[in-house]
Design a protein around this motif. Structure first.
Motif, mmCIF file in Angstrom:
data_model
loop_
_atom_site.group_PDB
_atom_site.id
_atom_site.type_symbol
_atom_site.label_atom_id
_atom_site.label_comp_id
_atom_site.label_asym_id
_atom_site.label_seq_id
_atom_site.Cartn_x
_atom_site.Cartn_y
_atom_site.Cartn_z
ATOM 1 N N VAL A 169 -0.968 -15.195 -9.814
ATOM 2 C CA VAL A 169 -1.160 -15.488 -8.384
ATOM 3 C C VAL A 169 -2.588 -15.115 -7.985
ATOM 4 O O VAL A 169 -3.322 -14.501 -8.760
ATOM 5 C CB VAL A 169 -0.155 -14.695 -7.500
ATOM 6 C CG1 VAL A 169 1.283 -15.020 -7.872
ATOM 7 C CG2 VAL A 169 -0.404 -13.185 -7.586
ATOM 8 N N ALA A 170 -2.945 -15.455 -6.761
ATOM 9 C CA ALA A 170 -4.262 -15.079 -6.239
ATOM 10 C C ALA A 170 -4.247 -13.638 -5.762
ATOM 11 O O ALA A 170 -3.334 -13.221 -5.046
ATOM 12 C CB ALA A 170 -4.643 -16.003 -5.084
ATOM 13 N N GLY A 171 -5.252 -12.866 -6.161
ATOM 14 C CA GLY A 171 -5.425 -11.522 -5.630
ATOM 15 C C GLY A 171 -6.020 -11.593 -4.229
ATOM 16 O O GLY A 171 -6.290 -12.679 -3.707
ATOM 17 N N PRO A 172 -6.263 -10.457 -3.588
ATOM 18 C CA PRO A 172 -6.744 -10.464 -2.207
ATOM 19 C C PRO A 172 -8.093 -11.148 -2.012
ATOM 20 O O PRO A 172 -8.382 -11.659 -0.929
ATOM 21 C CB PRO A 172 -6.818 -8.977 -1.829
ATOM 22 C CG PRO A 172 -6.720 -8.228 -3.111
ATOM 23 C CD PRO A 172 -5.997 -9.093 -4.078
ATOM 24 N N LEU A 173 -8.920 -11.201 -3.068
ATOM 25 C CA LEU A 173 -10.228 -11.849 -2.963
ATOM 26 C C LEU A 173 -10.224 -13.236 -3.599
ATOM 27 O O LEU A 173 -11.279 -13.845 -3.787
ATOM 28 C CB LEU A 173 -11.305 -10.978 -3.609
ATOM 29 C CG LEU A 173 -11.434 -9.558 -3.056
ATOM 30 C CD1 LEU A 173 -12.583 -8.821 -3.730
ATOM 31 C CD2 LEU A 173 -11.641 -9.585 -1.549
ATOM 32 N N GLY A 174 -9.028 -13.725 -3.966
ATOM 33 C CA GLY A 174 -8.912 -15.058 -4.543
ATOM 34 C C GLY A 174 -8.924 -15.084 -6.058
ATOM 35 O O GLY A 174 -8.644 -16.114 -6.670
ATOM 36 N N ALA A 217 11.956 3.696 -3.810
ATOM 37 C CA ALA A 217 10.713 3.282 -3.160
ATOM 38 C C ALA A 217 11.064 2.817 -1.767
ATOM 39 O O ALA A 217 12.222 2.502 -1.482
ATOM 40 C CB ALA A 217 10.037 2.174 -3.959
ATOM 41 N N ASP A 218 10.054 2.771 -0.887
ATOM 42 C CA ASP A 218 10.336 2.426 0.511
ATOM 43 C C ASP A 218 9.797 1.054 0.904
ATOM 44 O O ASP A 218 9.661 0.743 2.076
ATOM 45 C CB ASP A 218 9.780 3.496 1.447
ATOM 46 C CG ASP A 218 8.285 3.744 1.245
ATOM 47 O OD1 ASP A 218 7.609 2.863 0.661
ATOM 48 O OD2 ASP A 218 7.794 4.804 1.666
ATOM 49 N N GLY A 219 9.499 0.217 -0.104
ATOM 50 C CA GLY A 219 8.960 -1.113 0.174
ATOM 51 C C GLY A 219 7.502 -1.245 -0.202
ATOM 52 O O GLY A 219 7.012 -2.350 -0.393
ATOM 53 N N GLY A 220 6.791 -0.125 -0.292
ATOM 54 C CA GLY A 220 5.377 -0.149 -0.673
ATOM 55 C C GLY A 220 5.205 -0.256 -2.168
ATOM 56 O O GLY A 220 6.117 -0.656 -2.899
ATOM 57 N N ASP A 221 4.000 0.108 -2.658
ATOM 58 C CA ASP A 221 3.749 -0.034 -4.086
ATOM 59 C C ASP A 221 4.720 0.837 -4.883
ATOM 60 O O ASP A 221 5.044 1.959 -4.499
ATOM 61 C CB ASP A 221 2.282 0.276 -4.436
ATOM 62 C CG ASP A 221 1.772 1.569 -3.810
ATOM 63 O OD1 ASP A 221 2.196 1.887 -2.697
ATOM 64 O OD2 ASP A 221 0.955 2.245 -4.443
ATOM 65 N N SER A 246 -1.399 -8.510 -3.203
ATOM 66 C CA SER A 246 -2.397 -8.363 -2.135
ATOM 67 C C SER A 246 -2.687 -6.910 -1.799
ATOM 68 O O SER A 246 -3.176 -6.610 -0.709
ATOM 69 C CB SER A 246 -1.898 -9.087 -0.869
ATOM 70 O OG SER A 246 -1.396 -10.356 -1.168
ATOM 71 N N GLY A 247 -2.407 -6.008 -2.731
ATOM 72 C CA GLY A 247 -2.565 -4.584 -2.455
ATOM 73 C C GLY A 247 -3.972 -4.073 -2.669
ATOM 74 O O GLY A 247 -4.804 -4.714 -3.331
ATOM 75 N N LEU A 248 -4.228 -2.890 -2.119
ATOM 76 C CA LEU A 248 -5.536 -2.250 -2.295
ATOM 77 C C LEU A 248 -5.878 -2.053 -3.768
ATOM 78 O O LEU A 248 -7.045 -2.104 -4.157
ATOM 79 C CB LEU A 248 -5.551 -0.889 -1.573
ATOM 80 C CG LEU A 248 -5.724 -0.938 -0.057
ATOM 81 C CD1 LEU A 248 -5.353 0.402 0.559
ATOM 82 C CD2 LEU A 248 -7.152 -1.315 0.319
ATOM 83 N N GLN A 249 -4.832 -1.834 -4.594
ATOM 84 C CA GLN A 249 -5.099 -1.598 -6.020
ATOM 85 C C GLN A 249 -5.628 -2.851 -6.710
ATOM 86 O O GLN A 249 -6.112 -2.791 -7.841
ATOM 87 C CB GLN A 249 -3.845 -1.087 -6.738
ATOM 88 C CG GLN A 249 -2.807 -2.147 -7.088
ATOM 89 C CD GLN A 249 -1.720 -2.266 -6.044
ATOM 90 O OE1 GLN A 249 -1.937 -1.944 -4.891
ATOM 91 N NE2 GLN A 249 -0.545 -2.717 -6.465
ATOM 92 N N ARG A 250 -5.550 -4.008 -6.042
ATOM 93 C CA ARG A 250 -6.062 -5.258 -6.610
ATOM 94 C C ARG A 250 -7.548 -5.471 -6.322
ATOM 95 O O ARG A 250 -8.144 -6.436 -6.787
ATOM 96 C CB ARG A 250 -5.264 -6.450 -6.075
ATOM 97 C CG ARG A 250 -3.818 -6.504 -6.554
ATOM 98 C CD ARG A 250 -3.759 -6.647 -8.054
ATOM 99 N NE ARG A 250 -2.417 -6.929 -8.531
ATOM 100 C CZ ARG A 250 -2.090 -6.999 -9.820
ATOM 101 N NH1 ARG A 250 -3.026 -6.786 -10.737
ATOM 102 N NH2 ARG A 250 -0.863 -7.252 -10.199
ATOM 103 N N LEU A 251 -8.134 -4.596 -5.516
ATOM 104 C CA LEU A 251 -9.570 -4.684 -5.237
ATOM 105 C C LEU A 251 -10.350 -3.924 -6.303
ATOM 106 O O LEU A 251 -9.882 -2.910 -6.815
ATOM 107 C CB LEU A 251 -9.888 -4.085 -3.867
ATOM 108 C CG LEU A 251 -9.342 -4.815 -2.637
ATOM 109 C CD1 LEU A 251 -9.632 -3.998 -1.381
ATOM 110 C CD2 LEU A 251 -9.937 -6.211 -2.520
ATOM 111 N N PRO A 252 -11.559 -4.398 -6.640
ATOM 112 C CA PRO A 252 -12.405 -3.598 -7.537
ATOM 113 C C PRO A 252 -12.659 -2.221 -6.914
ATOM 114 O O PRO A 252 -12.700 -2.087 -5.690
ATOM 115 C CB PRO A 252 -13.707 -4.408 -7.602
ATOM 116 C CG PRO A 252 -13.352 -5.782 -7.152
ATOM 117 C CD PRO A 252 -12.214 -5.635 -6.184
#
Length: 378
Positions: A68-73, A46-50, A95-101
């Protein structure tokens, strides 16, 4: 067959289809269809990303999970990897995009607070070296959330904490980094990223990556101004290094979380280089006669610090032959050759329908790997 006795499979994930571990398993199965007794060593990369934590776990690190807290808390379960006193922390886990609905973006309010909690978790676990892989973030907050979780304070004119996210930084009046976790002073922090953008400006985090996170042109403008203001306030708090870090390579990585890491004293290194070191790639390469690398799409971006380019560069330096597997190939043979890749095998050669390639990537990749075996191993 006499000349090739051992194959090293060092490929990244096929995003949306296969993890790096699954890619290695399918390639191995396909090769052994043709050469049943072939010795294959798998080293998912992997290169540091997901996918960075998964690659470390596959290489023998222990997986540690914390809340932990996701990007929206919202609270999420996120993982980091630990071996001895070295931790691999992937900011996308928190805090990744995959943590958003699904279908939801929050370019102005998404926070990296959870990434700071992950770093704190690694410190709690006894890490003395932390590889901080950044990429795939939902955030553009300059790392302010991360720094807050580690003890920094970002206050408005009334002395109240500013709201989470990059949008809230426009109201920042004072930054106080005196409360940062003192353990950070004795830790080697490595910022691992394939992105070398500065924090702001035409090549900065909001302009280049904001639209991927749902930012409108007005949002991009607001975020760029807010991050520039944030850097100015930090300069007043900690001196000229805050301004220097804002224009340093990697500051704009993952919505500016790279900037926050640089403020913590992190050393910026290309993500794939760091991960190859951490994963033990050099000794595995020494044992190999042929290297198979790859990722979902081999394209122009691949040549700018992505995992297959890093693997191929290291293999070429060691005099090893490299072929690549991919879902889609968008590079001409000359570009592949310059990157050190002898030949690429896209899934679309075996199955022209792209939707089928995505849905049935595993079995198709086995067929592709069998073709590699026929071309190179028999």
């Amino acid at each position: 067959m006499d000349s090739i006795r051992r194959v090293l499979v060092a490929a990244d994930k096929f995003k949306g289809s296969l993890t790096a571990v699954e890619v290695a398993e399918r390639v191995t199965a396909g090769l052994r269809r043709v050469v049943p007794d072939l010795r294959v060593e798998a080293l998912p990369v992997a290169d540091g990303g997901d996918g960075t934590v998964d690659a470390a776990v596959a290489a023998g690190f222990e997986r540690r999970e914390i809340r932990v807290a996701g990007p929206l808390g919202q609270e999420v379960t996120a993982a980091f990897a630990l071996r001895g006193d070295t931790a691999v922390v992937e900011m996308a886990e928190a805090s990744g995009l995959q943590r958003l609905p699904e279908g939801v973006f929050a370019p102005l309010t998404a926070s990296t607070y959870g990434s700071g909690e992950l770093l704190r978790g690694a410190l709690d676990a006894g890490a003395r070296t932390i590889v901080f892989g950044v990429g795939g973030s939902a955030t553009t907050d300059g790392g302010a959330g991360m720094l807050s979780a580690l003890g920094a304070r970002f206050l408005d004119e009334e002395g109240e904490p500013v709201p989470p996210g990059g949008g809230g930084l426009d109201g920042l009046a004072r930054a106080d980094l005196s409360g940062l976790d003192p353990r950070l002073d004795s830790v080697e922090l490595v910022l691992a990223s394939d992105v070398d953008n500065p924090l702001t400006g035409p090549e900065g985090a909001p302009a280049v990556y904001g639209p991927q996170k749902g930012a409108s042109p007005d949002d991009v403008e607001a975020l760029d101004a807010a991050l520039a203001h944030y850097a100015k306030v930090l300069e007043a708090a900690v001196g000229v290094r805050a301004a220097e870090h804002a224009v340093a390579p990697g500051a704009g990585a993952a919505g500016g979380v790279g900037y926050g890491a640089l403020l913590l004293g992190a050393r910026f290194r290309p993500g794939i280089e760091v991960m190859l070191d951490v994963l033990g790639f050099a000794p595995a390469l020494e044992r190999a006669d042929l290297v198979i690398t790859g990722e979902g799409s081999l394209d122009e971006q691949t040549l700018h610090g992505k995992a297959p380019a890093g693997v191929a560069a290291a293999a070429r330096a060691a005099g090893k032959e490299v072929v690549a597997v991919c879902g889609r190939l968008a590079l001409p043979p000359e570009a592949l050759g310059r990157a050190g890749i002898r030949r690429a095998y896209p899934l679309t050669d075996a199955e022209p329908d792209v939707a089928t390639c995505i849905a049935e990537a595993g079995p198709i990749l086995e067929r592709v790997a069998a073709a590699i075996a026929r071309d190179f191993l028999t």
